[in-house]
Design a protein around this motif. Structure first.
Motif, PDB file in Angstrom:
ATOM      1  N   ARG A   1     -63.777   7.730 -11.100  1.00 38.79           N
ATOM      2  CA  ARG A   1     -62.684   6.760 -11.131  1.00 38.79           C
ATOM      3  C   ARG A   1     -63.239   5.379 -11.443  1.00 38.79           C
ATOM      4  O   ARG A   1     -64.425   5.100 -11.204  1.00 38.79           O
ATOM      5  CB  ARG A   1     -61.959   6.737  -9.784  1.00 38.79           C
ATOM      6  CG  ARG A   1     -61.435   8.098  -9.343  1.00 38.79           C
ATOM      7  CD  ARG A   1     -60.290   8.606 -10.199  1.00 38.79           C
ATOM      8  NE  ARG A   1     -59.858   9.944  -9.808  1.00 38.79           N
ATOM      9  CZ  ARG A   1     -58.668  10.447 -10.100  1.00 38.79           C
ATOM     10  NH1 ARG A   1     -57.780   9.738 -10.780  1.00 38.79           N
ATOM     11  NH2 ARG A   1     -58.352  11.675  -9.728  1.00 38.79           N
TER      12      ARG A   1
ATOM     13  N   SER B   1     -67.135   7.976  -6.435  1.00 37.32           N
ATOM     14  CA  SER B   1     -66.236   9.113  -6.672  1.00 37.32           C
ATOM     15  C   SER B   1     -66.933  10.416  -6.338  1.00 37.32           C
ATOM     16  O   SER B   1     -68.121  10.590  -6.635  1.00 37.32           O
ATOM     17  CB  SER B   1     -65.780   9.130  -8.142  1.00 37.32           C
ATOM     18  OG  SER B   1     -65.174   7.904  -8.514  1.00 37.32           O
TER      19      SER B   1
ATOM     20  N   THR C   1     -56.493   0.148 -12.285  1.00 36.63           N
ATOM     21  CA  THR C   1     -57.312   1.184 -11.649  1.00 36.63           C
ATOM     22  C   THR C   1     -56.529   2.474 -11.464  1.00 36.63           C
ATOM     23  O   THR C   1     -55.297   2.506 -11.572  1.00 36.63           O
ATOM     24  CB  THR C   1     -57.848   0.695 -10.277  1.00 36.63           C
ATOM     25  OG1 THR C   1     -58.871   1.573  -9.819  1.00 36.63           O
ATOM     26  CG2 THR C   1     -56.727   0.638  -9.238  1.00 36.63           C
TER      27      THR C   1
ATOM     28  N   LEU D   1     -66.156   3.276  -9.783  1.00 32.53           N
ATOM     29  CA  LEU D   1     -65.974   3.319  -8.335  1.00 32.53           C
ATOM     30  C   LEU D   1     -66.672   4.546  -7.749  1.00 32.53           C
ATOM     31  O   LEU D   1     -66.859   5.551  -8.440  1.00 32.53           O
ATOM     32  CB  LEU D   1     -64.477   3.367  -8.000  1.00 32.53           C
ATOM     33  CG  LEU D   1     -63.649   2.182  -8.488  1.00 32.53           C
ATOM     34  CD1 LEU D   1     -62.160   2.444  -8.253  1.00 32.53           C
ATOM     35  CD2 LEU D   1     -64.078   0.890  -7.805  1.00 32.53           C
TER      36      LEU D   1
ATOM     37  N   GLN E   1     -63.101   3.725  -2.161  1.00 31.03           N
ATOM     38  CA  GLN E   1     -62.825   3.049  -3.431  1.00 31.03           C
ATOM     39  C   GLN E   1     -62.075   1.737  -3.199  1.00 31.03           C
ATOM     40  O   GLN E   1     -62.390   0.709  -3.812  1.00 31.03           O
ATOM     41  CB  GLN E   1     -62.018   3.978  -4.348  1.00 31.03           C
ATOM     42  CG  GLN E   1     -62.826   5.162  -4.869  1.00 31.03           C
ATOM     43  CD  GLN E   1     -61.975   6.253  -5.478  1.00 31.03           C
ATOM     44  OE1 GLN E   1     -60.742   6.257  -5.353  1.00 31.03           O
ATOM     45  NE2 GLN E   1     -62.614   7.203  -6.149  1.00 31.03           N
TER      46      GLN E   1
ATOM     47  N   GLU F   1     -62.070   9.444  -0.010  1.00 29.80           N
ATOM     48  CA  GLU F   1     -62.582   8.883  -1.258  1.00 29.80           C
ATOM     49  C   GLU F   1     -61.823   7.611  -1.624  1.00 29.80           C
ATOM     50  O   GLU F   1     -62.419   6.596  -1.987  1.00 29.80           O
ATOM     51  CB  GLU F   1     -62.444   9.927  -2.371  1.00 29.80           C
ATOM     52  CG  GLU F   1     -62.970   9.478  -3.729  1.00 29.80           C
ATOM     53  CD  GLU F   1     -62.734  10.537  -4.788  1.00 29.80           C
ATOM     54  OE1 GLU F   1     -63.599  10.691  -5.659  1.00 29.80           O
ATOM     55  OE2 GLU F   1     -61.680  11.214  -4.749  1.00 29.80           O
ATOM     56  N   ARG F   2     -60.502   7.648  -1.491  1.00 29.04           N
ATOM     57  CA  ARG F   2     -59.686   6.468  -1.812  1.00 29.04           C
ATOM     58  C   ARG F   2     -60.013   5.301  -0.889  1.00 29.04           C
ATOM     59  O   ARG F   2     -60.038   4.144  -1.321  1.00 29.04           O
ATOM     60  CB  ARG F   2     -58.200   6.802  -1.720  1.00 29.04           C
ATOM     61  CG  ARG F   2     -57.680   7.679  -2.838  1.00 29.04           C
ATOM     62  CD  ARG F   2     -56.157   7.643  -2.907  1.00 29.04           C
ATOM     63  NE  ARG F   2     -55.528   8.035  -1.654  1.00 29.04           N
ATOM     64  CZ  ARG F   2     -55.233   9.281  -1.304  1.00 29.04           C
ATOM     65  NH1 ARG F   2     -55.541  10.279  -2.119  1.00 29.04           N
ATOM     66  NH2 ARG F   2     -54.634   9.546  -0.164  1.00 29.04           N
TER      67      ARG F   2
ATOM     68  N   LEU G   1     -57.091   5.621  -8.599  1.00 30.54           N
ATOM     69  CA  LEU G   1     -57.923   6.093  -7.493  1.00 30.54           C
ATOM     70  C   LEU G   1     -57.875   7.612  -7.359  1.00 30.54           C
ATOM     71  O   LEU G   1     -57.055   8.291  -7.970  1.00 30.54           O
ATOM     72  CB  LEU G   1     -57.479   5.427  -6.187  1.00 30.54           C
ATOM     73  CG  LEU G   1     -57.540   3.904  -6.134  1.00 30.54           C
ATOM     74  CD1 LEU G   1     -57.312   3.412  -4.711  1.00 30.54           C
ATOM     75  CD2 LEU G   1     -58.857   3.362  -6.689  1.00 30.54           C
TER      76      LEU G   1
END
Length: 368
Positions: A242, A237, A261, A235, A273, A269-270, A263
């Motif tokens: 991640r 990151s 997953t 993902l 993602q 950032e989350r 995160l």
């Protein structure tokens, strides 16, 4: 004079390098069209790992432009040769895919190139067909999500055997795990996932995200049922890498996409993602179970966003206030199990064990 010659040579070098990079980028693009029967399910653009953004223009049979999109949330995968590749998706929510005949792709700072799309069937229609006299089976399933804190208890002791005992006592059929070490000094160089799988007589798949202290660190999946396919997705990151680990699991003839997953710690950032995860789940053809440590409360936008598409089992069970990370100075629900709306939720519980810094969560489900 000599200094001017050096500067000129450097400028030429940069221009040639930029040109070669653009040429290489264009030659290193594949466009795939995934079919579900006679309908386009989604389109995938695969590029070199350095390309973080592409512009796609769809062309119909009359050579007219019918769709235009800027794609800047790739999923990173590693191919069989060990090369990192970026995968961009155009799903049905982004356009009327039936009108797409060809795709023109524009890399940054490069000219466009028109691609014919390679056609791939996502399901075998004949094997998927159900006869009129066939009895429809309802399958009960127990699923767990557990951040195991690399097999260390809250006090720092080795807790891998305690974790194995907990999973066994729970009767969970499929477990999504986070923070698993493989060959790391702090956890005695053990392959922790294989150790658990051997203890519990389960199938397993590991998705490494970080090279850590001469070993690996990432997510894992354990299953009592056969795993027929798996892939590990990296993902976007900023700090720690991640990932999203996928396993296709055969549950008495019923295929389920199971995703585990973990995160990031930064909210922006989350959000990115989670956007990538949601785009990816739109490419899947069967029921989806998504579990993991999301590092978010249910009030955060990333959780609210995924909850519009999938069922948040903790919320649906009225357990939204049950913490999965519980300390005097910080307490909250940050571990989740999301399911496709077609899956029935029967039960949800938080198991209050200090074998890790997180509590495991378990749900009982019935598959359609």
């Amino acid at each position: 004079m000599k200094k001017m010659a050096i500067v000129a040579a450097m400028i030429i070098f940069v221009m040639v390098s930029s040109f070669l990079m653009n040429v290489t980028s264009q030659e290193d693009i594949n466009v795939l069209k995934y079919m579900n029967g006679d309908q386009i399910h989604y389109i995938e653009i695969v590029t070199a790992g350095a390309l973080e953004e592409v512009v796609a223009e769809a062309i119909n049979n009359e050579n007219q432009s019918v769709h235009y999109a800027v794609l800047n949330q790739p999923i990173k995968k590693t191919d069989h040769a060990g090369n990192k590749r970026n995968h961009f998706y155009i799903t049905r929510s982004k356009g009327q895919l039936e009108n797409f005949s060809k795709l023109s792709v524009y890399p940054p700072n490069g000219s466009s190139k028109l691609y014919n799309m390679q056609e791939i069937q996502t399901i075998d229609i004949n094997s998927a067909a159900i006869g009129g006299n066939e009895l429809k089976m309802m399958r009960d399933l127990s699923v767990m999500s557990y951040n195991i804190h690399h097999g260390k208890s809250l006090l720092g002791g080795d807790s891998l055997d305690t974790i194995a005992d907990l999973i066994e006592a729970s009767g969970a059929d499929i477990i999504g795990l986070q923070e698993i070490d493989k060959g790391v000094y702090r956890s005695k160089f053990r392959n922790q996932l294989k150790y658990l799988a051997d203890r519990l007589s389960m199938y397993y798949v590991y998705g490494e995200n970080v090279n850590f202290l001469s070993g690996k660190y990432g997510n894992g999946i354990l299953s009592r049922y056969p795993i027929t396919y798996s892939e590990n997705l990296l993902l976007p990151s900023r700090r720690e890498q991640r990932g999203l680990l996928r396993a296709d699991i055969d549950i008495d003839g019923k295929k389920v996409h199971f995703l585990s997953t973990h995160l990031g710690l930064n909210s922006a950032e989350r959000a990115k993602q989670m956007g990538v995860i949601q785009d990816y789940t739109k490419t899947l053809t069967e029921e989806v179970i998504l579990v993991g440590d999301f590092n978010s409360s249910s009030r955060d936008e990333d959780i609210r966003s995924i909850s519009k598409k999938m069922l948040d089992t903790g919320y649906a069970a009225g357990q939204d206030q049950q913490p999965t990370l519980d300390f005097p100075f910080i307490s909250g629900r940050i571990d989740y199990i999301f399911i496709s709306p077609t899956i029935e939720l029967k039960d949800y519980r938080v198991i209050k064990s200090r074998a890790s810094d997180h509590y495991p969560i378990e749900v009982k489900l019935t598959l359609p």
